[in-house]
Motif scaffolding. Structure first.
Motif, PDB file in Angstrom:
ATOM      1  N   TRP B  30       0.830  -1.204   0.000  1.00  0.00           N
ATOM      2  CA  TRP B  30       0.000   0.000   0.000  1.00  0.00           C
ATOM      3  C   TRP B  30       0.866   1.257   0.000  1.00  0.00           C
ATOM      4  O   TRP B  30       0.637   2.213  -0.724  1.00  0.00           O
ATOM      5  N   SER B  34       0.973   4.134  -2.656  1.00  0.00           N
ATOM      6  CA  SER B  34       0.515   5.477  -2.338  1.00  0.00           C
ATOM      7  C   SER B  34       1.625   6.492  -2.605  1.00  0.00           C
ATOM      8  O   SER B  34       1.354   7.629  -2.953  1.00  0.00           O
ATOM      9  N   LYS B  35       2.897   6.049  -2.467  1.00  0.00           N
ATOM     10  CA  LYS B  35       3.993   6.969  -2.791  1.00  0.00           C
ATOM     11  C   LYS B  35       3.986   7.290  -4.280  1.00  0.00           C
ATOM     12  O   LYS B  35       4.174   8.421  -4.684  1.00  0.00           O
ATOM     13  N   GLY B  39       0.355   9.953  -2.593  1.00  0.00           N
ATOM     14  CA  GLY B  39      -0.229   9.875  -1.260  1.00  0.00           C
ATOM     15  C   GLY B  39      -1.710   9.591  -1.220  1.00  0.00           C
ATOM     16  O   GLY B  39      -2.258   9.251  -0.190  1.00  0.00           O
ATOM     17  N   ASN B  40      -2.386   9.709  -2.332  1.00  0.00           N
ATOM     18  CA  ASN B  40      -3.827   9.480  -2.279  1.00  0.00           C
ATOM     19  C   ASN B  40      -4.210   8.227  -3.050  1.00  0.00           C
ATOM     20  O   ASN B  40      -4.071   8.168  -4.246  1.00  0.00           O
ATOM     21  N   VAL B  41      -4.655   7.225  -2.288  1.00  0.00           N
ATOM     22  CA  VAL B  41      -4.963   5.964  -2.949  1.00  0.00           C
ATOM     23  C   VAL B  41      -6.458   5.721  -3.066  1.00  0.00           C
ATOM     24  O   VAL B  41      -6.901   4.852  -3.777  1.00  0.00           O
ATOM     25  N   ARG B  42      -7.243   6.498  -2.317  1.00  0.00           N
ATOM     26  CA  ARG B  42      -8.663   6.199  -2.267  1.00  0.00           C
ATOM     27  C   ARG B  42      -9.378   6.675  -3.529  1.00  0.00           C
ATOM     28  O   ARG B  42      -8.998   7.681  -4.106  1.00  0.00           O
ATOM     29  N   SER B  43     -10.384   5.946  -3.890  1.00  0.00           N
ATOM     30  CA  SER B  43     -11.269   6.196  -5.037  1.00  0.00           C
ATOM     31  C   SER B  43     -10.563   6.133  -6.393  1.00  0.00           C
ATOM     32  O   SER B  43      -9.391   5.853  -6.486  1.00  0.00           O
TER      33      SER B  43
END
Lengths: 491, 43
Positions: B30, B34-35, B39-43
């Protein structure tokens, strides 16, 4: 007896000196670092009551649920790790705050979530008070019911008088005490019964009322049946990401990454703890064999071992640590129940203009009522702690698992869907547990935890599709990327 | 007839390692992902 009492007072005093108020905990929020967080998660996850219940279960049913339970922990922790990061990313303080803003209905969602959480807290308090009864029964020689009532009332008075400044142990300290107690027990078992292969050769010959076949403790289901084992695993895996305390913990970390790493690290620490408990419970069957009083009340297996086999000083240490730890857990749950009652129900629904002194009065009365109910439930001693603990786990999962997961992943989930799902899941789980025998006969053995989960997901999806879409502000806050993609497409 | 679980030391250690380390492995995957997405992995 005198030595036990003295040790308890000393540990209690140490706990008191090393405390911080609940308010401090919240104010300190958003600054919790990695190791403090992982220890806090560990000590929130394990309680002294779960030490009694787990070892008791392993004493009776052997290895049966070991793989399913541990793998369910692995799955539950992984989901919690992902969801915890999302919670921290959003910056919501509590589960109730998240649900109220994601499902855009201040009142109904808040009040229902508060009622559901309160009801589950009463059940988990019953488990803790049963632990108090059993431990103090061993320490003081008072009867079980008298221990529950006397110690229970003392704890409630102490929380009420201490008001909102009631004390909790620092989590790191508590976790070390827990871990030391579990390791002491496991090492004692190792010294007396050897490692896994050696205890297996002893318990292979065990025949007992609950495992009526030779070698039943090595059987993959020990007479529990495949469905029961799957049911226990699913209820635990769905409960872990739905528990308000863990969500609060995720919200108080420095950043989403710390939150995720904290749960991943906490899982590593906690696995060691549970393996020690499983091993000790099974080894104790090899050490003490079938003791009628313990077979009748498996939760007492560790207490029996401590009283009859351990050197008194060591037994005193472990018992006192357990007693003090249960008390500190009860403190926190009682306080949080009082706060939920006064903040989320009274101030929101009954008296929006409540003064501070009115709120405190309601919180105090709430603490007494909730504590009183739990004392009554525990003194009745109608259930094993293990099954009651599983019931509260199933309630958390059925009430909140899908509203949380779909709340994050499915923009179309609406407030009507959430309320229908959460109320339906909660109610069906309660009904299926109360009428467990009828349900099992009717469904051909499907565990009583399943219908609640099934109703929860079906209602959430169906009702959401039948009701108007969530407003744009919700999409903006919770699904910014989806919204911008949609805007680009429509332009 | 009963089917016995292979509850050897190896089995106990294996199950513990799988369940204890699974969230950590997932975290590492994860974190890497995310890197690479800022930094934003959602949606």
């Amino acid at each position: 007896m005198g030595v036990y009492a003295a040790i308890i007072i000393v540990i209690g005093w140490l706990g008191y000196k090393r405390t911080k108020s609940r308010d401090d905990f919240f104010v300190a929020g958003r600054s919790v670092g990695l190791f403090a967080g992982a220890a806090a998660f560990g000590s929130a996850f394990v309680s002294a009551s779960s030490m009694l219940a787990f070892t008791g279960f392993a004493y009776v049913y052997g290895w049966s649920i070991f793989p399913a339970r541990l793998l369910a922990f692995g799955v539950g922790w992984s989901v919690l790790m992902i969801v915890g990061g999302w919670f921290r990313q959003l910056g919501k303080v509590s589960l109730i705050d998240f649900l109220t803003s994601r499902y855009y209905d201040g009142k109904v969602v808040r009040v229902w979530a508060a009622i559901a959480i309160l009801s589950i807290q009463v059940v988990s308090l019953v488990v803790q008070f049963m632990g108090i009864g059993k431990v103090f029964n061993q320490i003081t020689g008072l009867s079980y019911a008298a221990s529950v009532v006397i110690v229970g009332i003392l704890v409630i008075l102490y929380v009420c008088m201490g008001g909102m400044k009631a004390v909790v142990w620092t989590d790191v300290f508590q976790y070390i005490i827990f871990f030391a107690a579990a390791c002491t027990i496991a090492m004692f078992c190792y010294a007396n019964a050897g490692w896994v292969d050696s205890i297996n050769s002893i318990i292979a010959g065990v025949v007992s009322p609950k495992n009526p076949v030779p070698g039943g403790m090595l059987n993959w289901n020990a007479g529990l049946g495949a469905w029961t084992i799957i049911g226990l695993a699913v209820s635990v895996a769905t409960q872990i990401p739905s528990t308000p305390n863990y969500i609060q913990l995720a919200s108080s970390t420095k950043d989403p990454r710390t939150s995720r790493l904290m749960f991943a690290l906490g899982s590593l620490l906690t696995t060691g703890f549970y393996v020690a408990l499983f091993y000790s419970g099974i080894a104790s069957r090899a050490i003490i064999g079938d003791v009628p009083s313990v077979i009748a009340d498996p939760d007492t297996v560790m207490l029996y071992m401590l009283r009859n086999l351990f050197p008194p000083v060591l037994a005193g240490f472990v018992l006192s640590a357990m007693a003090a730890a249960i008390m500190s857990t009860v403190d926190v749950v009682l306080l949080s129940a009082g706060t939920t009652l006064s903040h989320d129900i009274y101030s929101n629904l009954i008296n929006p203009n409540a003064t501070e002194s009115q709120s405190i009065k309601v919180a105090t009365i709430g603490t007494m009522v909730v504590g009183g109910l739990a004392i009554l439930g525990a003194a009745g001693r109608l259930f094993d702690m293990f099954w009651l603990g599983t019931f509260s786990a199933a309630l958390y999962g059925a009430s909140f698992f899908f509203p949380i997961i779909l709340g994050f992943c499915w923009p179309r989930a609406t407030k009507e869907g959430m309320i229908a799902s959460s109320v339906g899941g909660w109610a069906v789980t309660v009904l299926a547990t109360v009428f467990k025998q009828q349900w099992l006969a009717m469904s051909g053995g499907i565990p009583e935890y399943f219908p609640g989960l099934a109703v929860a997901i079906v209602l959430l999806v169906a009702v959401s599709l039948l009701t108007p879409e969530p407003p744009e502000r919700v999409l903006k806050e919770f699904f910014p990327q989806k919204l911008s993609r949609r805007n680009v497409a429509s332009a | 007839m009963i089917w016995q679980m292979p509850t050897t030391t190896f089995f106990v250690v294996l199950i513990s390692v799988i369940s204890g380390c699974f969230p950590m492995i997932l975290f590492l995957i994860w974190d890497k992902r995310s890197k690479s997405t800022g930094g934003n992995v959602r949606s």
